[in-house]
Design an enzyme around this catalytic site. Structure first.
Site: not given
Length: 217
Positions: A9-12, A165
């Site tokens: 997972f990307d964060l921002d 993602i």
């Protein structure tokens, strides 16, 4: 149902909406260069890509200026901007479901690891994730492809069992370069045109659609 065992997972712009904290930190840094931006919406392009690159691309800073701007950004971000952030509605439900399915979840972000871990812990998302992998404070390891590669090397996972993602083209390009699948999401800060052009394996418009993609039902 998608059967990928390891989900990056990307964060921002993917797990959390960091708009206020990031744009105010950029605004703070730009003021040090006597650049005054009152409309924070103008600074939205800074959400996602490596910061130094954005200062160079958006404001044509040279390498030294970009480095100084990142340092100035962090003056505001490390104590204030980091918490001016919100978890997207539905994300906790998604993560709970994925963990119950026995999947490995890892944050893969261009944000420095030290800050990413603080954000994940602050919003009590750390219980869902096996690892949080980001860039170094000196600016190295900020390219998403490098970050994904380091995760693949560390966990020795089969590439056809991993999916990335994210909401920006950098997330999908990083997945392409590592020959893994990807999901481009449209509720973050990449436009539908940006996501479609880079051709992720799947595209979802909402967190609910993500839940449906991975659901057994």
């Amino acid at each position: 149902m998608l059967n990928y065992q390891t989900i990056l997972f990307d964060l921002d712009g993917t797990l959390t909406d960091p708009k206020l904290g990031i744009t105010k930190s950029v605004q703070y840094a730009l003021r040090k260069f006597d650049i005054h931006v009152e409309n924070l919406d103008e600074l939205v392009p800074f959400i996602g890509p490596p910061l130094a690159n954005s200062f160079q691309e958006v404001y044509h800073f040279d390498e030294e200026q970009a480095k100084q701007a990142v340092d100035d950004y962090r003056e505001y971000f490390k104590d204030k901007g980091i918490y001016e952030n919100d978890v997207y509605p539905g994300i906790r439900d998604l993560l709970t479901m994925l963990r119950e399915q026995g999947r490995r979840l890892i944050v893969a972000t261009s944000k420095p690891t030290v800050f990413a871990k603080r954000v994940v812990a602050h919003f009590e998302l750390d219980m869902y994730f096996d690892d949080v992998c980001g860039s170094n404070l000196d600016g190295t390891m900020s390219d998403k492809a490098e970050i994904i590669q380091s995760i693949l090397d560390r966990y020795q996972v089969e590439k056809d069992r991993v999916i990335m993602i994210g909401d920006r083209k950098h997330d999908i390009i990083g997945a392409h370069k590592n020959d893994i699948a990807s999901i481009g999401i449209e509720y973050g800060y990449g436009s539908s045109e940006e996501i479609a052009k880079i051709k992720p394996t799947f595209i979802t418009k909402t967190v609910h659609e993500l839940i449906q993609l991975f659901s057994h039902e």
